[in-house]
Design a protein around this motif. Sequence first.
Motif, PDB file in Angstrom:
ATOM      1  N   SER A 889     -22.635  38.720 -45.139  1.00 33.16           N
ATOM      2  CA  SER A 889     -24.076  38.461 -45.054  1.00 33.16           C
ATOM      3  C   SER A 889     -24.872  39.617 -45.643  1.00 33.16           C
ATOM      4  CB  SER A 889     -24.480  38.212 -43.605  1.00 33.16           C
ATOM      5  OG  SER A 889     -25.859  37.979 -43.499  1.00 33.16           O
ATOM      6  N   SER A 890     -24.478  40.855 -45.320  1.00 34.10           N
ATOM      7  CA  SER A 890     -25.197  42.011 -45.850  1.00 34.10           C
ATOM      8  C   SER A 890     -25.076  42.097 -47.367  1.00 34.10           C
ATOM      9  CB  SER A 890     -24.652  43.299 -45.218  1.00 34.10           C
ATOM     10  OG  SER A 890     -24.894  43.318 -43.831  1.00 34.10           O
ATOM     11  N   LEU A 891     -23.865  41.910 -47.859  1.00 32.35           N
ATOM     12  CA  LEU A 891     -23.643  41.996 -49.300  1.00 32.35           C
ATOM     13  C   LEU A 891     -24.418  40.906 -50.036  1.00 32.35           C
ATOM     14  CD1 LEU A 891     -22.261  42.943 -51.884  1.00 32.35           C
ATOM     15  CD2 LEU A 891     -20.314  41.517 -51.270  1.00 32.35           C
ATOM     16  N   ILE A 892     -24.267  39.667 -49.592  1.00 29.77           N
ATOM     17  CA  ILE A 892     -24.908  38.558 -50.286  1.00 29.77           C
ATOM     18  C   ILE A 892     -26.426  38.679 -50.190  1.00 29.77           C
ATOM     19  CG2 ILE A 892     -25.157  36.050 -50.373  1.00 29.77           C
ATOM     20  CD1 ILE A 892     -22.270  36.005 -49.107  1.00 29.77           C
ATOM     21  N   GLY A 893     -26.914  39.106 -49.021  1.00 29.35           N
ATOM     22  CA  GLY A 893     -28.358  39.298 -48.888  1.00 29.35           C
ATOM     23  C   GLY A 893     -28.887  40.302 -49.892  1.00 29.35           C
ATOM     24  N   GLY A 894     -28.168  41.407 -50.064  1.00 28.30           N
ATOM     25  CA  GLY A 894     -28.592  42.407 -51.038  1.00 28.30           C
ATOM     26  C   GLY A 894     -28.521  41.891 -52.459  1.00 28.30           C
ATOM     27  N   VAL A 895     -27.451  41.164 -52.773  1.00 31.29           N
ATOM     28  CA  VAL A 895     -27.299  40.614 -54.118  1.00 31.29           C
ATOM     29  C   VAL A 895     -28.418  39.629 -54.432  1.00 31.29           C
ATOM     30  CG1 VAL A 895     -25.854  39.076 -55.510  1.00 31.29           C
ATOM     31  CG2 VAL A 895     -24.810  40.990 -54.293  1.00 31.29           C
ATOM     32  N   VAL A 896     -28.676  38.714 -53.504  1.00 29.00           N
ATOM     33  CA  VAL A 896     -29.707  37.695 -53.746  1.00 29.00           C
ATOM     34  C   VAL A 896     -31.073  38.349 -53.885  1.00 29.00           C
ATOM     35  CG1 VAL A 896     -30.874  35.675 -52.772  1.00 29.00           C
ATOM     36  CG2 VAL A 896     -28.383  35.887 -52.611  1.00 29.00           C
ATOM     37  N   ALA A 897     -31.334  39.383 -53.085  1.00 22.41           N
ATOM     38  CA  ALA A 897     -32.632  40.060 -53.188  1.00 22.41           C
ATOM     39  C   ALA A 897     -32.821  40.683 -54.562  1.00 22.41           C
ATOM     40  CB  ALA A 897     -32.745  41.126 -52.098  1.00 22.41           C
ATOM     41  N   VAL A 898     -31.763  41.279 -55.116  1.00 21.46           N
ATOM     42  CA  VAL A 898     -31.860  41.876 -56.448  1.00 21.46           C
ATOM     43  C   VAL A 898     -32.067  40.793 -57.512  1.00 21.46           C
ATOM     44  CG1 VAL A 898     -30.590  43.116 -58.224  1.00 21.46           C
ATOM     45  CG2 VAL A 898     -30.558  43.936 -55.880  1.00 21.46           C
TER      46      VAL A 898
END
Length: 901
Positions: A889-898
């Motif tokens: 969740s943390s990784l994907i959240g950061g990726v999607v935000a970028v």
Amino acid sequence: MPRRATVARCVLAAAFVAASAAPLAAATPSEDCDRLAAAPDPAAGVAGIALEAIDAEAAIAACAQALRDHPDSSRLAFQYGRALQRDGQADAAAQLYAWAATDGLADAQYALGVMLQTGDGVAADPVAAARWLTAAADQGFAPAAEALASPPPPVATAAADAADPGLVALADDLDGLAGALDAFVRDAPRSRFDPLATVQAAGLSVDALTDWTRQNIVLVPYRGSLRGARGTLMDRHGNSLDRALLLATMLADAGYEVRLARAALSADAAAALRDAPATAVADAADPAGRAILATQMTDASADFAQALAADVAAAQERARADAATIDSRSARLADAVLAALGDVSAGADAGADAEAVAALQDHWWVQVRDGDGWVDADPSAPTVVAPPPHETMAPEALPDELRHAVALRLVVEIWQDGQLHEETILDHRLVPGLLDGQAITLRQAPLGTPPAQRLLEQPDPVAAVLQAAADAWVWQPELRIGDELVTDRLFTMRGEVLPADRATMQALGIEPTMFGDFEQRVGGLFDDDAPEPQAAPDEANAPVRITAEWLEIAVERPGAAAAVQRRTVFDLLGPDARASGAAPDLSAAQRMRRALGLMREVDVMVLGAAPAPSALRHDLARDSAGLLRAVAPLLRESDPTAAGAATDLPRIQLPMLRFALNRFAPSGATPDLYLDRPNVVLTWQGIAGTGAADLTASLLFDIVANDVAVSGADAFASRVAQGVRDTVVEDTLAGDGAIGNAAALHEADLAAGRGWQRLISPDPAALAAFDLPPEATAAIARDLADGAVVLLPPGATAGPAGPLAAWWRVDPATGTTLGMNPAGGAVMTEEAFLVWFQGIQVGGCFALMALTIAAGMPGAYAGAAICVAGGITGAVAGGIGGFVLSGASSLIGGVVAVIAG
């Protein structure tokens, strides 16, 4: 042949010696290998033998010897793989198939693709399977096309039957998320990084593509090729050579035969090119597609949609806040730095105009085949008429000396009988114009250590892993560039620098664990040829000792001396003891400190172009989809952590991507800035502490080279402002855990009324007047001796682990500026970018990292990759499901935000 395949095959050709020694016929081993293990190929008239009919024992013996005799033979490597697969040694077979497939053997590409497609003896990897099957199909290999059209069902395994149902459901979610990212990659605008997309938009004629290049790529002066075709398309700036390389690529995509042409222009013609008006083109935007992605990702994650939505929202809010502060902080601090520098810019950039004209005189363009002759396609033709070329060549024949590059070298220091000398253990040249966005990672693996599983079975596995690394006396460095592995030397704590081959390992008495616990997984292929173990050296009393290691980064430009910087991997002496010639201390604590330094991974970003946001978002989405697809099969295993220890996950270099997206002001705000040499950024990822009881995950973000060129007025001030902005971006993205950032410390001192002072000469007495730690004083003295001007505080700032000191390093000849501290242009944090570690101790993140660094497993850094990229913080004891869930969740959240940013 690719260097990776050559090195690996030469090493393992002798390594794959069968435990049995079946008698061979009088024919040569190669002929016997063909007879016993060749694949049927009716089209080529080869009868071959079906896999299930292979006599594994006889074929293994024949092909092992044949491959030792002919280590470069793709055919023999493939046939040896078939024999091993028949014997049930699927992992070993996959290794050999991969080497033969890399060399373009369609049979091997098909065999490897089917194994990865079905999960037959190896972890299923649909993305890699499709890549290999497509490569074979492109060569006309009909079975590969059939497998792509109608994939066989996955092989049922006991591990899959025993997998945790919750993790299997999570794996399905990750596959769904990867599919959403795939859709974004497929539909996103490609005009800023894909030459073929430009051809489709601009038209197929020579005139149309030449006109497009003239109108969209701003001509700027520098020597040699820096950007290459893709980089020039992203940046929309380039010299005549890089513009020609882009145009040649587009014309070749359109079906033309092309070559490069080169001639020397007069000074007047070059000046006319310099003065021609130009307008940079803004990046293509797709706000709708980026916004839809966030919704699609949430919809595809049934098991953690709520958590993911919250993580995406938090990351987006943080990104908006970061963007709002970078501009204002940078402007205020740049004014303060320029005011403190005073008049040091007098005479700066002297001769820059003449250098620009000289660079533009080296003129390149494209020639297109027209019957028996060639016609010119020159984007500069309306401004100048080039003389007849004095040289022509195919684009791929451009010599190395005309390419900008960054050389990475690992250098060890050896103390012997009171004398110090250095040896280079890795030396590789990275060409930014040829990298095409590939992830670059430097690692070092301890060899001859116990298998990871044995260490993890100890009562204190963390302590066991650390002790194994501290006791390791042979280390193997490797550089991974996308799918390529570069490694050829190892070093020992006896002071030896040796080839990384089977003969060396046999002589040292160590197993070649540079291939992980390969031997344990394939059934002890080395049993009859196992090296006699040697005892580790008594380093505390040895006459020869390894005392330090540095990473050397050399920025190379055509026609100029290389600019070389060093970063410390570990240093057991320090500057004072090194100057005095004192014997190094090799206590247990020092060996542990050395091991922690060697176990760090270094991600490398080499920028030859200002990256287009759409290109970075595309690459991030593509790589993230690959990572999710690689993680998903692990969750379907009965023991995901053990499976992860044998998997090399794709790299997601999120910190450096965010830096690249933020370092330049919004498009059009600084049109006069461009790159005329490579820029280099590193992230050092690992663990810090002195032992198992006080470990934390650490990330060191390190700006090595940030030089920019300026085509407008007041270039000195523009470069100072850009260097300040780079340092502010570094601090802003690192968050509240940042330690040692010059921008942050300078701002704090300004707020407290403490001004920073200029120092322009290497005067020890003047430098001693500043109350700074010894390592800072030594580093500042080196900067001053190199001709830099520094701005430094009157004293150190109290930090969580002792006094902190940072300073601004300014080149008085150009204005190139960077915030420095004793670690270089770096900021250390115990918080990852976008996601937070918050003092991980013996939680799940370190447990996975331990799995991957034990036993020298450079092909298996899964734990470290997940840990650093995703910030997983849950304890394994608390359940692997929640552990992976929070990290994903943390990784994907950061990726999607970028991406959606």
